[in-house]
Enzyme design. Structure first.
Site, PDB file in Angstrom:
ATOM      1  N   HIS A  73       0.389  -1.537  -0.121  1.00  0.00           N
ATOM      2  CA  HIS A  73       0.491  -0.526   0.366  1.00  0.00           C
ATOM      3  C   HIS A  73       1.190   1.729   0.168  1.00  0.00           C
ATOM      4  O   HIS A  73       1.997   1.145   0.647  1.00  0.00           O
ATOM      5  CB  HIS A  73      -0.843  -0.032   1.046  1.00  0.00           C
ATOM      6  CG  HIS A  73      -2.092  -0.743   0.844  1.00  0.00           C
ATOM      7  ND1 HIS A  73      -3.361  -0.537   1.715  1.00  0.00           N
ATOM      8  CD2 HIS A  73      -2.377  -1.818   0.382  1.00  0.00           C
ATOM      9  CE1 HIS A  73      -3.853  -1.748   1.754  1.00  0.00           C
ATOM     10  NE2 HIS A  73      -3.604  -2.322   0.589  1.00  0.00           N
ATOM     11  N   GLU A  75       0.567   3.386   1.412  1.00  0.00           N
ATOM     12  CA  GLU A  75       1.201   4.558   2.873  1.00  0.00           C
ATOM     13  C   GLU A  75       2.568   3.736   3.294  1.00  0.00           C
ATOM     14  O   GLU A  75       3.367   4.587   4.704  1.00  0.00           O
ATOM     15  CB  GLU A  75       0.051   4.210   4.224  1.00  0.00           C
ATOM     16  CG  GLU A  75      -1.542   4.978   3.955  1.00  0.00           C
ATOM     17  CD  GLU A  75      -2.398   3.927   3.031  1.00  0.00           C
ATOM     18  OE1 GLU A  75      -1.403   3.567   2.303  1.00  0.00           O
ATOM     19  OE2 GLU A  75      -3.697   4.491   3.168  1.00  0.00           O
ATOM     20  N   CYS A  98      -6.343   1.622   5.320  1.00  0.00           N
ATOM     21  CA  CYS A  98      -6.663   0.117   6.032  1.00  0.00           C
ATOM     22  C   CYS A  98      -5.995   0.318   7.130  1.00  0.00           C
ATOM     23  O   CYS A  98      -5.091   0.628   7.715  1.00  0.00           O
ATOM     24  CB  CYS A  98      -6.034  -1.028   4.448  1.00  0.00           C
ATOM     25  SG  CYS A  98      -4.314  -1.445   4.482  1.00  0.00           S
ATOM     26  N   CYS A 101      -2.334  -0.771   7.739  1.00  0.00           N
ATOM     27  CA  CYS A 101      -1.388   0.621   6.971  1.00  0.00           C
ATOM     28  C   CYS A 101      -1.756   1.523   8.521  1.00  0.00           C
ATOM     29  O   CYS A 101      -0.775   1.898   9.201  1.00  0.00           O
ATOM     30  CB  CYS A 101      -2.222   1.234   5.936  1.00  0.00           C
ATOM     31  SG  CYS A 101      -1.234   0.298   4.342  1.00  0.00           S
TER      32      CYS A 101
HETATM   33  N1  LIG Z   1      -5.396   3.096   1.804  1.00  0.00           N
HETATM   34  C1  LIG Z   1      -5.036   2.366   0.877  1.00  0.00           C
HETATM   35  N2  LIG Z   1      -3.933   2.404   0.169  1.00  0.00           N
HETATM   36  C2  LIG Z   1      -3.540   1.850  -0.611  1.00  0.00           C
HETATM   37  O1  LIG Z   1      -1.702   1.725  -1.023  1.00  0.00           O
HETATM   38  N3  LIG Z   1      -4.598   0.583  -0.942  1.00  0.00           N
HETATM   39  C3  LIG Z   1      -3.914   0.093  -2.277  1.00  0.00           C
HETATM   40  C4  LIG Z   1      -4.819  -1.577  -2.782  1.00  0.00           C
HETATM   41  C5  LIG Z   1      -4.755  -1.733  -3.626  1.00  0.00           C
HETATM   42  O2  LIG Z   1      -3.395  -1.622  -4.917  1.00  0.00           O
HETATM   43  C6  LIG Z   1      -6.118  -1.015  -3.937  1.00  0.00           C
HETATM   44  C7  LIG Z   1      -7.366  -0.986  -3.373  1.00  0.00           C
HETATM   45  O3  LIG Z   1      -8.210  -1.386  -4.432  1.00  0.00           O
HETATM   46  P1  LIG Z   1      -9.338  -1.727  -5.070  1.00  0.00           P
HETATM   47  O4  LIG Z   1      -9.894  -2.786  -4.198  1.00  0.00           O
HETATM   48  O5  LIG Z   1      -9.816  -0.321  -4.765  1.00  0.00           O
HETATM   49  O6  LIG Z   1      -9.173  -2.443  -6.286  1.00  0.00           O
HETATM   50  O7  LIG Z   1      -5.390   0.094  -3.372  1.00  0.00           O
HETATM   51  C8  LIG Z   1      -5.737   0.625  -0.707  1.00  0.00           C
HETATM   52  C9  LIG Z   1      -5.943   1.844   0.392  1.00  0.00           C
HETATM   53  C10 LIG Z   1      -7.498   1.130   1.177  1.00  0.00           C
HETATM   54  O8  LIG Z   1      -7.598   0.921   2.304  1.00  0.00           O
HETATM   55 ZN   LIG Z   2      -3.073  -0.441   3.546  1.00  0.00          ZN
END
Ligand SMILES: Nc1nc(=O)n([C@H]2C[C@H](O)[C@@H](COP(=O)(O)O)O2)cc1CO
Ligand SMILES: [Zn+2]
Length: 165
Positions: A73, A75, A98, A101
């Site tokens: 992710h 973060e 999430c 993170c």
């Molecule tokens: N805060 C976040 N930072 C992130 O980098 N992500 C990333 C993980 C996945 O590559 C994408 C979410 O994929 P999708 O479920 O919307 O197709 O974003 C997801 C979240 C959500 O919590």
């Molecule tokens: Zn995350």
């Protein structure tokens, strides 16, 4: 045009997100210290050495065929890329963190989260994050701005230089 500090740092997070190969959700993060210096940036992507053309970007099917078990992710990448201690820092993220993170953010010493989208607000992961941030005393707030978009020009006129040459 003059942008605020919040707009500037969120802008860096958004720009970083454009590096992501995720076809569904590009996320960017920018960590800033108490002196307003950027100390880490990141976006969601495959781990180093895991070719993002070979690994899956899908969201459904067999677990091993989805992107979720592999992708790092934004973060976490920003935290891991950081050049210094993150104690007292603030993180700007284009999407609310999430629960995984969230734990890394708390343990790194970051004290504030500024986010833009909360599109997964109804998810368990987001609710758990908010609970843990509140328990740990990590503040979180949605970015407030009147800005809808900022033009970025890559084309610069060098006509004057040519004339003087
Ligand atoms: N805060 C976040 N930072 C992130 O980098 N992500 C990333 C993980 C996945 O590559 C994408 C979410 O994929 P999708 O479920 O919307 O197709 O974003 C997801 C979240 C959500 O919590
Ligand atoms: Zn995350």
């Amino acid at each position: 045009m003059i942008i605020s500090w919040d707009e500037y740092f969120m802008g860096v997070a958004i720009f970083s997100a454009y590096r992501s190969k995720d076809p569904h959700t590009q996320v960017g993060a920018c960590i800033v210290n108490e002196d307003k210096h950027i100390v880490g940036v990141g976006y969601n992507g495959m781990p180093n050495g895991c070719d993002d053309r070979e690994y899956p970007w899908g969201r459904t099917g067999e677990f091993a065929e989805q992107k979720y078990p592999y992708v790092v992710h934004a973060e976490l990448n920003a935290i891991l890329n950081a050049s210094t201690s993150l104690k007292g820092c603030r993180i700007y993220v284009s999407l609310f963190p999430c629960n995984e993170c969230c734990k890394a953010i708390i343990q790194s010493g970051i004290r504030e989260v500024v986010y833009l989208s909360d599109k997964y607000a109804a998810s368990e992961a987001t609710k758990i994050s908010k609970r843990m941030f509140d328990s740990a005393g990590v503040r979180w707030r949605r970015m407030e701005t009147e800005l809808r978009e900022v033009p970025v020009k890559f084309e610069v006129s060098d006509a004057r230089d040519l004339q003087n040459a």
